[in-house]
Design a protein around this motif. Structure first.
Motif, PDB file in Angstrom:
ATOM      1  N   ASP A  55       0.819  -1.211   0.000  1.00  0.00           N
ATOM      2  CA  ASP A  55       0.000   0.000   0.000  1.00  0.00           C
ATOM      3  C   ASP A  55       0.852   1.259   0.000  1.00  0.00           C
ATOM      4  O   ASP A  55       0.368   2.345   0.339  1.00  0.00           O
ATOM      5  CB  ASP A  55      -0.945   0.015   1.206  1.00  0.00           C
ATOM      6  N   MET A 112      -4.708   3.045  -8.565  1.00  0.00           N
ATOM      7  CA  MET A 112      -5.902   2.618  -7.844  1.00  0.00           C
ATOM      8  C   MET A 112      -5.681   2.508  -6.337  1.00  0.00           C
ATOM      9  O   MET A 112      -6.567   2.053  -5.616  1.00  0.00           O
ATOM     10  CB  MET A 112      -6.369   1.268  -8.391  1.00  0.00           C
ATOM     11  N   PRO A 114      -5.908   3.524  -2.700  1.00  0.00           N
ATOM     12  CA  PRO A 114      -6.823   4.483  -2.051  1.00  0.00           C
ATOM     13  C   PRO A 114      -6.082   5.513  -1.222  1.00  0.00           C
ATOM     14  O   PRO A 114      -5.007   5.254  -0.674  1.00  0.00           O
ATOM     15  CB  PRO A 114      -7.695   3.574  -1.175  1.00  0.00           C
ATOM     16  N   ALA A 118     -10.505   7.490   1.695  1.00  0.00           N
ATOM     17  CA  ALA A 118     -11.246   6.593   0.809  1.00  0.00           C
ATOM     18  C   ALA A 118     -12.472   6.038   1.520  1.00  0.00           C
ATOM     19  O   ALA A 118     -12.402   5.590   2.666  1.00  0.00           O
ATOM     20  CB  ALA A 118     -10.348   5.443   0.354  1.00  0.00           C
ATOM     21  N   GLY A 119     -13.609   6.077   0.826  1.00  0.00           N
ATOM     22  CA  GLY A 119     -14.853   5.561   1.373  1.00  0.00           C
ATOM     23  C   GLY A 119     -15.621   6.535   2.226  1.00  0.00           C
ATOM     24  O   GLY A 119     -16.791   6.297   2.540  1.00  0.00           O
ATOM     25  N   GLN A 183     -12.040   4.911 -10.171  1.00  0.00           N
ATOM     26  CA  GLN A 183     -11.689   5.746  -9.036  1.00  0.00           C
ATOM     27  C   GLN A 183     -12.905   6.481  -8.485  1.00  0.00           C
ATOM     28  O   GLN A 183     -13.074   6.619  -7.267  1.00  0.00           O
ATOM     29  CB  GLN A 183     -10.617   6.759  -9.451  1.00  0.00           C
ATOM     30  N   LEU A 186     -15.466   3.719  -6.881  1.00  0.00           N
ATOM     31  CA  LEU A 186     -14.947   3.120  -5.655  1.00  0.00           C
ATOM     32  C   LEU A 186     -14.637   4.150  -4.572  1.00  0.00           C
ATOM     33  O   LEU A 186     -14.293   3.761  -3.450  1.00  0.00           O
ATOM     34  CB  LEU A 186     -13.686   2.301  -5.963  1.00  0.00           C
ATOM     35  N   ARG A 187     -14.723   5.426  -4.899  1.00  0.00           N
ATOM     36  CA  ARG A 187     -14.489   6.519  -3.933  1.00  0.00           C
ATOM     37  C   ARG A 187     -13.139   6.332  -3.246  1.00  0.00           C
ATOM     38  O   ARG A 187     -13.028   6.189  -2.034  1.00  0.00           O
ATOM     39  CB  ARG A 187     -15.620   6.570  -2.915  1.00  0.00           C
ATOM     40  N   LEU A 188     -12.093   6.388  -4.048  1.00  0.00           N
ATOM     41  CA  LEU A 188     -10.740   6.145  -3.568  1.00  0.00           C
ATOM     42  C   LEU A 188     -10.041   7.405  -3.069  1.00  0.00           C
ATOM     43  O   LEU A 188      -8.819   7.389  -2.868  1.00  0.00           O
ATOM     44  CB  LEU A 188      -9.903   5.516  -4.690  1.00  0.00           C
ATOM     45  N   ASP A 189     -10.789   8.467  -2.866  1.00  0.00           N
ATOM     46  CA  ASP A 189     -10.201   9.740  -2.435  1.00  0.00           C
ATOM     47  C   ASP A 189      -9.205  10.258  -3.469  1.00  0.00           C
ATOM     48  O   ASP A 189      -8.121  10.731  -3.145  1.00  0.00           O
ATOM     49  CB  ASP A 189      -9.522   9.600  -1.071  1.00  0.00           C
ATOM     50  N   ARG A 190      -9.611  10.131  -4.732  1.00  0.00           N
ATOM     51  CA  ARG A 190      -8.823  10.644  -5.837  1.00  0.00           C
ATOM     52  C   ARG A 190      -9.736  11.448  -6.755  1.00  0.00           C
ATOM     53  O   ARG A 190     -10.936  11.189  -6.828  1.00  0.00           O
ATOM     54  CB  ARG A 190      -8.153   9.519  -6.636  1.00  0.00           C
TER      55      ARG A 190
END
Length: 234
Positions: A55, A112, A114, A118-119, A183, A186-190
């Motif tokens: 990660d 990809m 996160p 994220a979330g 992105q 999935l709401r990856l904070d991007r």
């Protein structure tokens, strides 16, 4: 003609060896430059821990370098099997297949990855062209150019249907749109930005231009199928 062909073979082989040596030296130099941050992730990766290895940017880069000999071995095995089966351009096809995977998957993984929110934070979209380029910085632009560079470099060498710049442009744009959409979903904070699509696509096209010498030559080569003999006159 046989003499000229035999004379042209050694220079081609020498040029290939020189390019291989330069590639190895370049990778060794890059590994030497980033050796300290890579070694910070090495204990986590050696222990098989997700946090601190897979990660993080340094961990993904380290695993990519570690997997490089395995990728070369896979390409060698595929090329040997294809040559034994009598397939022409066995090395070009095998290296292209392995290069597409090994050169694209790590960048997709990083893209990809996160963020901290994220979330929880809402998905963000930027649809104004060229607005985000100023905030990307030179490092961000270089990273986006490399995401689909391996795909653009090797895809036209492997697939004859993609051996044209407009098709590589469409391929890079389509893959970039899929990544930006993922992105967002999935709401990856991007930030899903149209500028990312533009830069990613530009990287694929530039890489295709760099390899055009090989895939254009393969596309223009005569077919291996025997041509029917002309019917005798009269």
């Amino acid at each position: 003609m046989n003499d000229s062909a035999s004379l042209s073979a050694p220079p081609r082989r020498t040029r290939g060896i020189v390019l291989l040596i330069l590639a190895v030296l370049g990778m060794a130099s890059a590994a030497f430059v980033v050796r300290r941050p890579l070694m910070m992730s090495a204990p986590m990766c050696m222990a098989g821990r997700w946090h601190g290895c897979f990660d993080t940017f340094n961990g993904v880069v380290l695993m990519t370098l570690v997997a490089l000999p395995l990728a070369a071995l896979v390409a060698w095995v595929l090329a040997r099997r294809r040559r034994a089966a009598g397939i022409t351009s066995a090395w070009r096809i095998s290296v292209a297949e392995v290069g597409m995977v090994h050169g694209t998957v790590p960048f997709l993984w990083l893209t990809m990855m996160p963020g901290g929110g994220a979330g929880t934070v809402p998905a963000r979209v930027s649809l104004v062209p060229l607005r985000d380029l100023a905030t990307m910085g030179s490092l961000g632009i270089a990273g986006n150019l490399l995401i689909f560079a391996a795909l653009g470099f090797f895809a036209p060498m492997r697939f004859a249907a993609l051996a044209s710049l407009p098709r590589i442009l469409a391929l890079g744009a389509g893959c970039s749109v899929l990544v930006e959409t993922a992105q967002y979903v999935l709401r990856l904070d991007r930030v899903s930005s149209v500028d990312d699509v533009l830069v990613n696509t530009a990287g694929a096209v530039l890489a295709a231009l760099a390899s055009s010498r090989w895939w254009r030559t393969a596309a223009q080569a005569p077919s291996d199928r025997p041509r029917p003999a002309p019917a005798p006159a009269g």
